[in-house]
Every structure is written in structure tokens, then in C-alpha cells.
Design a protein around this motif. Sequence first.
Motif, short mmCIF file in Angstrom:
data_model
loop_
_atom_site.label_atom_id
_atom_site.label_comp_id
_atom_site.label_asym_id
_atom_site.label_seq_id
_atom_site.Cartn_x
_atom_site.Cartn_y
_atom_site.Cartn_z
N THR A 1 31.31 43.98 44.29
CA THR A 1 31.08 43.03 43.19
C THR A 1 30.91 43.77 41.88
O THR A 1 31.44 43.35 40.84
CB THR A 1 29.83 42.18 43.48
N THR A 2 30.20 44.90 41.93
CA THR A 2 30.03 45.72 40.74
C THR A 2 31.37 46.23 40.23
O THR A 2 31.62 46.28 39.02
CB THR A 2 29.10 46.91 41.04
N TYR A 3 32.23 46.60 41.16
CA TYR A 3 33.55 47.10 40.78
C TYR A 3 34.39 46.01 40.10
O TYR A 3 35.05 46.26 39.09
CB TYR A 3 34.29 47.63 42.01
N ILE A 4 34.33 44.79 40.63
CA ILE A 4 35.09 43.68 40.04
C ILE A 4 34.56 43.37 38.63
O ILE A 4 35.33 43.11 37.70
CB ILE A 4 35.03 42.42 40.94
N SER B 1 34.12 42.93 51.88
CA SER B 1 34.95 42.27 50.87
C SER B 1 35.12 40.78 51.12
O SER B 1 35.74 40.10 50.31
CB SER B 1 36.35 42.92 50.84
N GLU B 2 34.57 40.26 52.22
CA GLU B 2 34.86 38.88 52.61
C GLU B 2 34.34 37.85 51.63
O GLU B 2 34.83 36.72 51.59
CB GLU B 2 34.33 38.59 54.01
N GLN B 3 33.35 38.23 50.81
CA GLN B 3 32.80 37.28 49.85
C GLN B 3 33.47 37.37 48.48
O GLN B 3 33.14 36.58 47.58
CB GLN B 3 31.29 37.52 49.68
N LEU B 4 34.39 38.31 48.32
CA LEU B 4 35.06 38.44 47.02
C LEU B 4 35.96 37.25 46.78
O LEU B 4 36.76 36.87 47.63
CB LEU B 4 35.89 39.74 46.97
N LYS B 5 35.85 36.67 45.61
CA LYS B 5 36.67 35.52 45.24
C LYS B 5 37.50 35.88 44.02
O LYS B 5 36.97 36.31 43.00
CB LYS B 5 35.78 34.31 44.93
N PRO B 6 38.81 35.69 44.12
CA PRO B 6 39.65 36.01 42.96
C PRO B 6 39.44 35.01 41.83
O PRO B 6 39.14 33.83 42.09
CB PRO B 6 41.08 35.91 43.51
N PRO B 7 39.55 35.46 40.58
CA PRO B 7 39.43 34.51 39.46
C PRO B 7 40.61 33.55 39.46
O PRO B 7 41.68 33.87 39.99
CB PRO B 7 39.47 35.43 38.23
N LYS B 8 40.41 32.40 38.88
CA LYS B 8 41.49 31.42 38.81
C LYS B 8 42.57 31.93 37.87
O LYS B 8 42.29 32.32 36.74
CB LYS B 8 40.95 30.07 38.32
N VAL B 9 43.79 31.97 38.35
CA VAL B 9 44.90 32.46 37.56
C VAL B 9 45.73 31.28 37.08
O VAL B 9 46.27 30.51 37.88
CB VAL B 9 45.80 33.41 38.38
#
Length: 294
Positions: free
Chosen positions: A54-57, A95-103
Motif C-alpha cells: 500500500t505504501t508503494y502504491i 497483494s490481495e487487498q490492492l485495488k486499482p484506481p478507476k481508469v
Amino acid sequence: MREAIEQFEDYLSTVKHSSRNTIAAYIRDLTKLESFMEQQGKCSFDEVTSTNLTTYILYLERRDLSSATISRSIASIRAFFMYLLRQGRISQDPSEQLKPPKVEKRVPETLTVEEVNLLLEQPSGDSPKELRDKAMLELLYATGIRVSELITLKVRDINLPMGYICCHDDDKERVIPFESVARDALVFYMDQARDSMCGDTDYLFSNCQGTAMTRQGFWKIIKHYAAKAGINKDITPHMIRHSFATHLVNNGADLKAVQEMLGHADISTTQIYRKNNAVRLKEVYDHAHPRAKI
């Protein structure tokens, strides 16, 4: 960390049979992640937590990267950690909780038909280089292929009598027709210039040294002729691809056929050109309707 990334690269190539461009994008993203994690004191990916990711994102977002770039990085990270989990290299996927931003899919910038014609008229000399440039530009607009596909075309991939080319992406192949103007430019180039430029190479086009042309080399060709034409747009090979698709849709081409020619896996990617058509119709309406400016 480096060993795990290299093994993942081998997995993508030999097991998943991913394309070269896909593999390159994955490894590029993971190499950046590796560098960041090493700066955080992480020596192995099994030490990486969901908080670290999350910190990396957040770090990527602070660098003002586009949503599309960040989404692609997240996809690379998730695919990599899923691989590690299946290989038993980690016990839990961070990584399973990572959510991509809306594109938001933006309507791509294109050239008008007049601008395309002006650009294609620029290589008008009879030197081998200009004959090559003319054939390349005509074929690019006639087929909408990617620049990577254009510069790797082989002589055997082109059928002049029938007017089509074959593009190959690993185990996939698609056939794309081209029109008579492009055919004439190709015939003239192959009759008058190709042997002197390409020598014994199988490639349809080469640079002036007779070796494979690079993407950067072809970009310079386009920039040169755009400047010569006085077109004040940042023209790229992909803009010509967008123009090809938009002009087809504007003239009534079937969206499914355009999808096949472009090589899009999902028709939703091709539907952006329908939006381009809607924008064009609105501009025509606003200009022509007598009450549109009231």
C-alpha cells in the motif's frame, strides 16, 4: 528478490506463453517494486506485507503517474504474488487487498483525414529512403497495426496480389487487408528500393544500415514528416493507429471487424472509437443546426 523475478519471467514465457510486450511490462513493474522494497530494508518478497505494498502504491500516486500506469503496476504485482503463493514461496498473498484506481477511458487524439493525407504526401522523392518511408507510412495508416508489428514484418507476411498482411503475436495470427494506394507504394518500394536497403534480411523494412529498424527510429521518421507537413500535433505511430480505427468507424465500418483488424482481445477496448464518432457527430450538429447556437 531478483531470482524470484527471473523465475517469474521464465514462467510467463514457457507456461503462460505471454507476449514479449506483456512480459517486458511485468518485469519493468516488478523491478521498480524490487528497488523500492530494498530501500525499505526488505531482502526477500516473503518479508513484504500488505502495508508495504500500500505504501508503494501511495508512492506511485505521489509521483503523479497516470491511473492507467498505476493499475498496470498493481496487475503486475498481483500476478507475481499469486505466482509466489502457488509456488509455495509465500504463505499468504499480501497483494490481495490492492485495488486499482478507476481508469477513465479517454477518447484518443486522432488526426483528421486531411492531416493524414498531408502527412502521407510528404515522402515524395525517389530515393530508397523516401520510397521506404512512403511505403511504411501508407501501410501503417492502411492497416492500423502497431509500430512493433510494422517494424518486424517479414517479406513472407505480405500478400501483394491479394492485398493483405499477416501479423503474428506468439501463437496468434491475424490477417489485415490494405487498400490500393498502400499496395502501389509497397510495390514501388519493393521493386525500386528494398534490395538496396535491406540486403539479405527477411524484414520487409530496415534502417539505412540494412539492419532491423527500432521503434525510436520509426518515431523519428514520423516526427520529421509531421514537421515538414506543418502539423502542430504531437504525432505518434499510435495516433495513426487511432486515426485508422476512428476513420473506419466514422465511415460505417462494423465494430467487430475493426476489433479483429486491431487485434483487440475485448471489444470494449474498440468501443472507444464509437465515442470518437459521437463526438464528431456532435460537432457537425453544433456547426450545422440553425438553432444550435441560440
